[in-house]
Scaffold this motif. Structure first.
Motif, PDB file in Angstrom:
ATOM      1  N   PHE A   1      16.055 101.041 -28.121  1.00 51.28           N
ATOM      2  CA  PHE A   1      14.966 102.136 -27.562  1.00 51.28           C
ATOM      3  C   PHE A   1      13.715 101.617 -27.164  1.00 51.28           C
ATOM      4  O   PHE A   1      13.155 100.756 -27.563  1.00 51.28           O
TER       5      PHE A   1
ATOM      6  N   LEU B   1      13.030 106.010 -32.904  1.00 48.99           N
ATOM      7  CA  LEU B   1      14.182 105.571 -32.347  1.00 48.99           C
ATOM      8  C   LEU B   1      15.142 106.290 -31.675  1.00 48.99           C
ATOM      9  O   LEU B   1      16.107 106.684 -31.865  1.00 48.99           O
TER      10      LEU B   1
ATOM     11  N   GLN C   1      26.736  96.256 -35.802  1.00 49.52           N
ATOM     12  CA  GLN C   1      27.691  97.144 -36.684  1.00 49.52           C
ATOM     13  C   GLN C   1      28.800  97.272 -35.625  1.00 49.52           C
ATOM     14  O   GLN C   1      29.995  97.578 -36.407  1.00 49.52           O
TER      15      GLN C   1
ATOM     16  N   ILE D   1      26.333  94.560 -24.171  1.00 49.10           N
ATOM     17  CA  ILE D   1      25.123  94.136 -23.840  1.00 49.10           C
ATOM     18  C   ILE D   1      24.210  94.296 -25.077  1.00 49.10           C
ATOM     19  O   ILE D   1      24.038  95.383 -25.354  1.00 49.10           O
ATOM     20  N   GLY D   2      23.977  93.163 -25.673  1.00 49.03           N
ATOM     21  CA  GLY D   2      22.778  93.406 -26.874  1.00 49.03           C
ATOM     22  C   GLY D   2      23.197  92.845 -28.132  1.00 49.03           C
ATOM     23  O   GLY D   2      24.623  92.871 -28.275  1.00 49.03           O
TER      24      GLY D   2
ATOM     25  N   ARG E   1      26.403 103.187 -39.373  1.00 50.96           N
ATOM     26  CA  ARG E   1      25.964 103.560 -40.903  1.00 50.96           C
ATOM     27  C   ARG E   1      24.535 103.314 -41.112  1.00 50.96           C
ATOM     28  O   ARG E   1      23.781 102.493 -40.574  1.00 50.96           O
ATOM     29  N   VAL E   2      23.835 103.824 -42.182  1.00 50.21           N
ATOM     30  CA  VAL E   2      22.557 103.599 -42.608  1.00 50.21           C
ATOM     31  C   VAL E   2      22.641 102.208 -43.329  1.00 50.21           C
ATOM     32  O   VAL E   2      23.460 101.663 -43.743  1.00 50.21           O
TER      33      VAL E   2
ATOM     34  N   SER F   1      22.599  97.965 -33.884  1.00 52.77           N
ATOM     35  CA  SER F   1      23.535  98.808 -33.432  1.00 52.77           C
ATOM     36  C   SER F   1      25.025  97.975 -32.788  1.00 52.77           C
ATOM     37  O   SER F   1      25.838  98.139 -33.371  1.00 52.77           O
ATOM     38  N   ALA F   2      24.709  96.784 -32.167  1.00 53.55           N
ATOM     39  CA  ALA F   2      25.653  95.941 -31.796  1.00 53.55           C
ATOM     40  C   ALA F   2      26.371  95.459 -33.176  1.00 53.55           C
ATOM     41  O   ALA F   2      27.552  95.033 -32.841  1.00 53.55           O
TER      42      ALA F   2
HETATM   43  O1  N01 Z   1      18.382  97.836 -30.672  1.00 54.54           O
HETATM   44  P1  N01 Z   1      17.561  96.400 -30.477  1.00 54.54           P
HETATM   45  P2  N01 Z   1      19.332  98.286 -31.610  1.00 54.54           P
HETATM   46  N1  N01 Z   1      19.630  92.287 -21.092  1.00 54.54           N
HETATM   47  O2  N01 Z   1      16.275  96.689 -29.937  1.00 54.54           O
HETATM   48  C1  N01 Z   1      19.129  93.433 -25.903  1.00 54.54           C
HETATM   49  C2  N01 Z   1      17.660 100.824 -36.167  1.00 54.54           C
HETATM   50  N2  N01 Z   1      18.910 100.585 -36.289  1.00 54.54           N
HETATM   51  O3  N01 Z   1      19.694  99.746 -31.250  1.00 54.54           O
HETATM   52  O4  N01 Z   1      16.282  90.847 -28.754  1.00 54.54           O
HETATM   53  C3  N01 Z   1      20.138  91.820 -22.044  1.00 54.54           C
HETATM   54  O5  N01 Z   1      17.342  95.735 -32.034  1.00 54.54           O
HETATM   55  C4  N01 Z   1      18.194  92.857 -26.930  1.00 54.54           C
HETATM   56  O6  N01 Z   1      18.093  91.643 -26.827  1.00 54.54           O
HETATM   57  P3  N01 Z   1      16.563  90.960 -27.298  1.00 54.54           P
HETATM   58  C5  N01 Z   1      16.941  99.527 -36.727  1.00 54.54           C
HETATM   59  O7  N01 Z   1      15.723  99.690 -37.011  1.00 54.54           O
HETATM   60  C6  N01 Z   1      19.654 100.626 -37.556  1.00 54.54           C
HETATM   61  O8  N01 Z   1      20.182  97.524 -31.995  1.00 54.54           O
HETATM   62  O9  N01 Z   1      15.399  91.923 -26.540  1.00 54.54           O
HETATM   63  N3  N01 Z   1      19.810  92.323 -23.356  1.00 54.54           N
HETATM   64  C7  N01 Z   1      18.852  93.150 -28.180  1.00 54.54           C
HETATM   65  O10 N01 Z   1      19.708  92.278 -28.675  1.00 54.54           O
HETATM   66  C8  N01 Z   1      17.058  98.601 -35.565  1.00 54.54           C
HETATM   67  O11 N01 Z   1      16.161  97.415 -35.468  1.00 54.54           O
HETATM   68  C9  N01 Z   1      20.691 100.737 -37.823  1.00 54.54           C
HETATM   69  O12 N01 Z   1      16.253  89.564 -26.438  1.00 54.54           O
HETATM   70  C10 N01 Z   1      19.131  93.140 -23.761  1.00 54.54           C
HETATM   71  C11 N01 Z   1      19.394  94.434 -27.986  1.00 54.54           C
HETATM   72  O13 N01 Z   1      19.712  94.509 -26.646  1.00 54.54           O
HETATM   73  C12 N01 Z   1      16.572  99.458 -34.289  1.00 54.54           C
HETATM   74  O14 N01 Z   1      17.568 100.994 -34.793  1.00 54.54           O
HETATM   75  C13 N01 Z   1      21.405 100.478 -36.837  1.00 54.54           C
HETATM   76  C14 N01 Z   1      18.243  93.742 -22.605  1.00 54.54           C
HETATM   77  C15 N01 Z   1      18.930  95.459 -28.587  1.00 54.54           C
HETATM   78  O15 N01 Z   1      18.632  95.488 -29.781  1.00 54.54           O
HETATM   79  C16 N01 Z   1      17.119  99.194 -32.872  1.00 54.54           C
HETATM   80  O16 N01 Z   1      18.636  98.709 -32.947  1.00 54.54           O
HETATM   81  C17 N01 Z   1      21.269 100.759 -35.770  1.00 54.54           C
HETATM   82  C18 N01 Z   1      18.488  93.509 -21.147  1.00 54.54           C
HETATM   83  N4  N01 Z   1      17.959  93.866 -20.145  1.00 54.54           N
HETATM   84  C19 N01 Z   1      19.923 100.778 -35.604  1.00 54.54           C
HETATM   85  N5  N01 Z   1      17.587  94.765 -23.059  1.00 54.54           N
HETATM   86  C20 N01 Z   1      20.960 100.763 -39.283  1.00 54.54           C
HETATM   87  O17 N01 Z   1      20.545 101.766 -40.114  1.00 54.54           O
HETATM   88  C21 N01 Z   1      17.657  94.736 -24.394  1.00 54.54           C
HETATM   89  N6  N01 Z   1      18.785  93.740 -24.531  1.00 54.54           N
HETATM   90  C22 N01 Z   1      21.786  99.837 -39.674  1.00 54.54           C
END
Ligand code: N01
Length: 541
Positions: free
Chosen positions: A388, A153, A200, A192-193, A64-65, A197-198
């Motif tokens: 991303f 993204l 949520q 993982i992560g 969700r946003v 996104s995770a």
């Molecule tokens: O991605 P992220 P996201 N081995 O890059 C981990 C928007 N968004 O999809 O922090 C192990 O934030 C990585 O670890 P680290 C919003 O702008 C908005 O969650 O790099 N782990 C991290 O924990 C957001 O910021 C909404 O050390 C690995 C995770 O994966 C953006 O999108 C909702 C790894 C990635 O987190 C991105 O969010 C969702 C590896 N090799 C997203 N590589 C809303 O509107 C990466 N990680 C609410």
């Protein structure tokens, strides 16, 4: 208006448009609508099987946003914003997609959207001052303008972990979630992560799965979203005063109204600070950004906010060791702040395990699960919430060539270079909506998109009125803008983390702070000054 030419032998069966738009998210859809209004023939090419961009692809549980929907929505049409009914404070993905499909229908956009089709290359033909564009369905297009509405993204980051293809169960990426609901009941799930996104997805997967194991490399700051059904009286009140809310939004640094406190913490008494922190926590969501004017530049203020959030985590998580692992040690908000519903509390469940991979990385994916060092974990399915290749990833997937055949990817190999996040020198008539170097991801994306779309539309009108064919950023203006973007970011604490803002999440990607963090109002002012001076910093020919 130029009619599309499907047959002309002179064009070698190339279809001619005034503008090709890449991507059918918020940006591409409004761009199409705007260009049509000014009598231009434009077509969107979209890789997905439906419109919606981010909200088409990110269907993971809990998506969700994180900006209130009354603000995270188009404002170009008063009728649309008056008539559309949001059901919750933060709309879920399915409702956002419904809204986008409604916009497509309402403005009759579908007839000019080509779905299931990727743009593979865009090459500037200097002699004819046209972009020659090729698409994955075999279409060859020529267009005076090429407009990249490819999103910040949208290129999923899939870490290259040895053995990935050997895993025998299903593997999901949050940014490419299947359209059919995934049933985690009775399953052992590994995720993982621990980004937005995770944060949520985890509470919801935990409720469904037999067991959920979370692999965390870096803990994140998260504040409660306090999502709720929207009160009809509140909605009525906003709709009666929508212009005022939108105006307040546009005057805000982030292009949405956070009811911001303009005072720095250094100007406040300890009692005022405490009250403000508690108030922000109660407001929930990204309103937390509005608490202290100096949180991004003053280490002490930032530490104080970080300590406050860490204390809240310690209160929520029963096991002190787990609470400690979940407590971020980084600068507050130098990674995007998350807004959650029961994220930290989820670790109090018996069926959830947190594994710290900050010191020992995942060494391999195996047929049964994965290994961290010598420790093996078995799963029925794996979820990559690994984010991303932000801001440049989706553009780099397209072979874009400008003057003298220069490739955009090569030009940006040491970091993206743009003027105003809109244009890159040597690539005439190519525009990036919310591109690197614009406020984009630091703001309410929909408002920033509308500003860019309207600005591009004005540029095209100006070119038409003045019988000009091309607009190209000058190298000097671009260099100055890139320096300014870097300078503004360097004056903050934002460079302190390995964030996707910096490209630090992608191995080998140059670390350059990509979004413009000078704030939405100064950015708009700069764009308007440039326009008033006859598009200063651009060569018009
Ligand atoms: O991605 P992220 P996201 N081995 O890059 C981990 C928007 N968004 O999809 O922090 C192990 O934030 C990585 O670890 P680290 C919003 O702008 C908005 O969650 O790099 N782990 C991290 O924990 C957001 O910021 C909404 O050390 C690995 C995770 O994966 C953006 O999108 C909702 C790894 C990635 O987190 C991105 O969010 C969702 C590896 N090799 C997203 N590589 C809303 O509107 C990466 N990680 C609410």
């Amino acid at each position: 208006m130029t009619a599309p030419d499907h047959t002309s032998p002179a064009s070698n069966n190339t279809i001619a448009f005034d503008a090709v738009i890449v991507g059918a998210g918020f940006a591409g859809l409004y761009m199409l609508h705007k260009l049509r209004e000014q009598g231009l023939m434009a077509r969107i090419y979209e890789a997905g099987s439906g419109p919606g961009g981010t909200w088409f692809w990110n269907r993971y549980p809990g998506a969700r946003v994180d900006i209130e929907s009354m603000q995270y929505s188009y404002q170009f049409s008063e009728e649309l914003q008056q008539e559309w009914e949001w059901s919750e404070r933060y709309a879920p993905q399915a409702e956002l997609l419904e809204y986008i499909n409604h916009v497509v229908e309402r403005f009759d956009l579908a007839r000019d959207i080509q779905l299931n089709t990727r743009i593979e290359s865009a090459v500037f033909d200097e002699a004819n001052k046209q972009w020659q564009v090729s698409a994955s369905n075999g279409d060859r297009l020529s267009a005076k303008y090429c407009i990249m509405a490819t999103g910040c993204l949208s290129a999923a980051n899939k870490p290259d972990i040895p053995g990935l293809s050997s895993f025998t169960g299903p593997v999901y990426h949050t940014g490419e979630w299947p359209h059919d609901a995934v049933d985690f009941a009775g399953k052992r799930v590994g995720i993982i992560g621990t980004g937005s996104s995770a944060i949520q997805a985890i509470p919801i997967i935990a409720e469904q799965a037999d067991h959920l194991t979370v692999f965390q490399r870096t803990p994140n700051f998260s504040v409660p979203a306090y999502n709720k059904a929207l009160d009809p009286d509140y909605v009525k009140d906003i709709k009666q005063n929508y212009t005022a809310l939108r105006d307040r939004g546009k005057q805000g640094f982030t292009a949405f109204d956070t009811q911001s406190n303009d005072k720095a913490a250094t100007e406040m008494s300890p009692e005022e600070i405490k009250a403000e922190l508690n108030k922000r926590w109660q407001m929930g969501g990204l309103n937390f950004y509005g608490g202290f004017a100096d949180f991004m530049v003053n280490q002490q203020t930032n530490d104080m906010i970080a300590d406050f959030v860490r204390e809240k985590i310690a209160e929520k998580v029963k096991d002190p060791d787990t609470a400690k692992l979940l407590s971020p040690k980084t600068v507050f908000a130098c990674k995007r702040l998350c807004a959650d519903t029961g994220y930290f509390e989820t670790y109090n469940r018996d069926n959830v395990t947190l594994v710290d991979i900050s010191k020992t990385a995942i060494s391999a994916i195996t047929p049964e699960g994965l290994k961290v060092g010598d420790q093996a974990y078995a799963f029925d399915c794996l979820v990559f919430a690994t984010g991303f290749d932000a801001m440049t990833g989706s553009l780099n997937k397209i072979d874009i060539r400008g003057i003298d055949g220069q490739s955009l990817k090569d030009k940006w190999s040491a970091g993206p270079r743009t003027y105003l996040g809109l244009c890159s020198a040597g690539f005439p008539n190519l525009f990036t909506i919310s591109g690197p170097g614009s406020p984009s991801v630091f703001t309410n994306m929909v408002t920033s998109i509308e500003q860019h779309v309207e600005y591009i539309s004005d540029i095209l009108a100006y070119l038409g009125e003045h019988k000009l064919s091309t607009i190209n950023a000058t190298k000097e203006a671009e260099d100055a803008w890139v320096s300014h973007v870097n300078e503004v970011a360097s004056a903050t604490l934002l460079n302190a983390c390995s964030s996707w803002y910096l490209g630090a999440n992608i191995p080998g990607k140059e670390r350059v702070f990509m979004p413009y963090v000078g704030g939405f109002p100064p950015y708009v002012e700069k764009c308007n000054e440039v326009a008033e001076r006859g598009y200063e910093g651009f060569t018009l020919a």
